[in-house]
Motif scaffolding. Sequence first.
Motif, short mmCIF file in Angstrom:
data_model
loop_
_atom_site.label_atom_id
_atom_site.label_comp_id
_atom_site.label_asym_id
_atom_site.label_seq_id
_atom_site.Cartn_x
_atom_site.Cartn_y
_atom_site.Cartn_z
N VAL A 1 32.38 16.85 0.98
CA VAL A 1 33.51 16.13 1.57
C VAL A 1 34.85 16.78 1.21
CG1 VAL A 1 34.71 13.93 1.66
CG2 VAL A 1 32.21 13.99 1.67
N LEU A 2 35.09 16.99 -0.08
CA LEU A 2 36.40 17.50 -0.50
C LEU A 2 36.72 18.88 0.07
CD1 LEU A 2 36.74 16.27 -4.20
CD2 LEU A 2 37.72 15.29 -2.12
N PRO A 3 35.79 19.84 0.06
CA PRO A 3 36.14 21.15 0.66
C PRO A 3 36.51 21.07 2.14
CG PRO A 3 34.17 21.35 -0.71
CD PRO A 3 34.46 19.88 -0.59
N LEU A 4 36.00 20.05 2.85
CA LEU A 4 36.32 19.89 4.27
C LEU A 4 37.53 19.00 4.50
CD1 LEU A 4 32.69 19.42 5.67
CD2 LEU A 4 34.09 21.49 5.74
N SER A 5 38.13 18.53 3.42
CA SER A 5 39.21 17.55 3.54
C SER A 5 40.56 18.08 3.09
CB SER A 5 38.86 16.30 2.72
OG SER A 5 37.64 15.74 3.14
N MET A 6 40.73 19.39 3.09
CA MET A 6 41.98 19.96 2.63
C MET A 6 43.19 19.49 3.43
SD MET A 6 41.30 21.40 -0.08
CE MET A 6 42.97 21.96 -0.33
N PRO A 7 43.09 19.30 4.76
CA PRO A 7 44.26 18.80 5.49
C PRO A 7 44.76 17.45 4.98
CG PRO A 7 42.68 19.72 7.01
CD PRO A 7 42.00 19.67 5.68
N ILE A 8 43.85 16.49 4.82
CA ILE A 8 44.28 15.16 4.40
C ILE A 8 44.69 15.16 2.93
CG2 ILE A 8 42.03 14.27 3.70
CD1 ILE A 8 44.77 12.42 5.68
N ILE A 9 44.07 16.00 2.12
CA ILE A 9 44.46 16.11 0.71
C ILE A 9 45.88 16.66 0.62
CG2 ILE A 9 44.02 17.36 -1.44
CD1 ILE A 9 41.05 17.07 -0.88
N ALA A 10 46.19 17.65 1.45
CA ALA A 10 47.55 18.20 1.46
C ALA A 10 48.56 17.14 1.87
CB ALA A 10 47.61 19.40 2.41
N VAL A 11 48.20 16.32 2.85
CA VAL A 11 49.09 15.24 3.28
C VAL A 11 49.32 14.25 2.13
CG1 VAL A 11 49.32 13.27 4.83
CG2 VAL A 11 48.47 15.44 5.69
N MET A 12 48.24 13.88 1.44
CA MET A 12 48.37 12.93 0.33
C MET A 12 49.22 13.51 -0.79
SD MET A 12 46.81 10.17 1.19
CE MET A 12 47.38 10.49 2.87
N VAL A 13 49.02 14.79 -1.11
CA VAL A 13 49.83 15.44 -2.15
C VAL A 13 51.30 15.39 -1.78
CG1 VAL A 13 50.35 17.65 -3.23
CG2 VAL A 13 47.99 16.92 -3.03
N LEU A 14 51.60 15.68 -0.52
CA LEU A 14 52.99 15.68 -0.07
C LEU A 14 53.57 14.26 -0.10
CD1 LEU A 14 55.16 17.59 0.94
CD2 LEU A 14 54.46 17.08 3.27
N PHE A 15 52.84 13.29 0.42
CA PHE A 15 53.32 11.91 0.42
C PHE A 15 53.60 11.42 -1.00
CE2 PHE A 15 51.46 10.20 4.70
CZ PHE A 15 52.38 10.97 5.37
N TYR A 16 52.61 11.58 -1.86
CA TYR A 16 52.74 11.05 -3.23
C TYR A 16 53.79 11.81 -4.04
CZ TYR A 16 48.64 7.99 -2.86
OH TYR A 16 47.77 6.99 -2.52
N SER A 17 53.81 13.13 -3.92
CA SER A 17 54.77 13.91 -4.71
C SER A 17 56.20 13.62 -4.29
CB SER A 17 54.46 15.41 -4.59
OG SER A 17 54.54 15.84 -3.24
N VAL A 18 56.44 13.49 -2.99
CA VAL A 18 57.79 13.15 -2.53
C VAL A 18 58.19 11.76 -3.03
CG1 VAL A 18 59.19 12.63 -0.50
CG2 VAL A 18 57.75 14.65 -0.53
N GLY A 19 57.23 10.82 -3.00
CA GLY A 19 57.51 9.48 -3.51
C GLY A 19 57.88 9.48 -4.97
N HIS A 20 57.13 10.22 -5.79
CA HIS A 20 57.45 10.29 -7.22
C HIS A 20 58.77 11.02 -7.46
CE1 HIS A 20 53.91 8.53 -9.08
NE2 HIS A 20 53.14 9.19 -8.23
N TRP A 21 58.99 12.09 -6.71
CA TRP A 21 60.20 12.88 -6.93
C TRP A 21 61.46 12.08 -6.60
CZ3 TRP A 21 60.54 17.59 -9.19
CH2 TRP A 21 61.78 18.22 -9.15
#
Length: 264
Positions: A156-176
């Motif tokens: 699952v995770l190797p095929l989910s890089m697009p959504i993982i990238a979205v989550m990283v961006l969403f969460y990191s911007v929120g924390h920043w």
Amino acid sequence: MLSASVSDPKAVIEGRMWLLPIHPTSVGYEKILHNREVLIGYRNTILYTVIGTAINLAMTVFAAFPLSRRDFAGRGVMTAFLVFTMFFGGGLIPTYLLVRDLHMIDTLWALVIPNAVSVYNIIIMRTFFQTGIPHELQEAASIDGCGNLQTLRKIVLPLSMPIIAVMVLFYSVGHWNSYFNALIYLSDRHKFPLQLFLREILVKGEMDEMLQGGAAMIGQDQQILDAEAIKYAIVIVANLPILLLYPFLQKYFVKGVMIGAIKG
């Protein structure tokens, strides 16, 4: 904004700077780099963002993956329970009392644990798992002897890089960009994130420490000009990491949002 941060503050205030810098100067950046509290805030914000995003991502994946499985009994009830929390919450005072009782006041955990997961992001990731990864692929992995964690890690995770990238961006911007939780839970200035110092400079106008050393020798007009240069420079400095992060995640961002949202 970038041009204003390196232009003559007097030209910016008078409105003579339109697009390109006028009489380039680095006074704003020099004063920021010589201000110890801003550097401390920068360090703290990076720390909070990295740790917080890692916790957010782990919690979101471990919640979304079971909810996406057809063989998970009660997933509808669990989803309804999670969605319920999007409409009803305890409020600020009960949350503060809980954080206090857990002895997290004035610690890093007060900024990352209360916001450890977003139900909205769980639903987006769950939808991606359901629509973007064939169920037959997970069944084949199960037949080959993979357990749930192995399926998640190897399939699952190797095929989910697009959504993982979205989550990283969403969460990191929120924390920043977050400052309210730090304003509520932190009192030690050595633990303040950059956004609190930015708030003091832009909203409260506390420029005394940045202007120390030469304040007695320069006039009030020069202090106002320096303060104007610092405002523009610190906005650039505060947003630079996110501006650098986005181009690398852009191709995943568009694909992940489209798959995770429209088909939901």
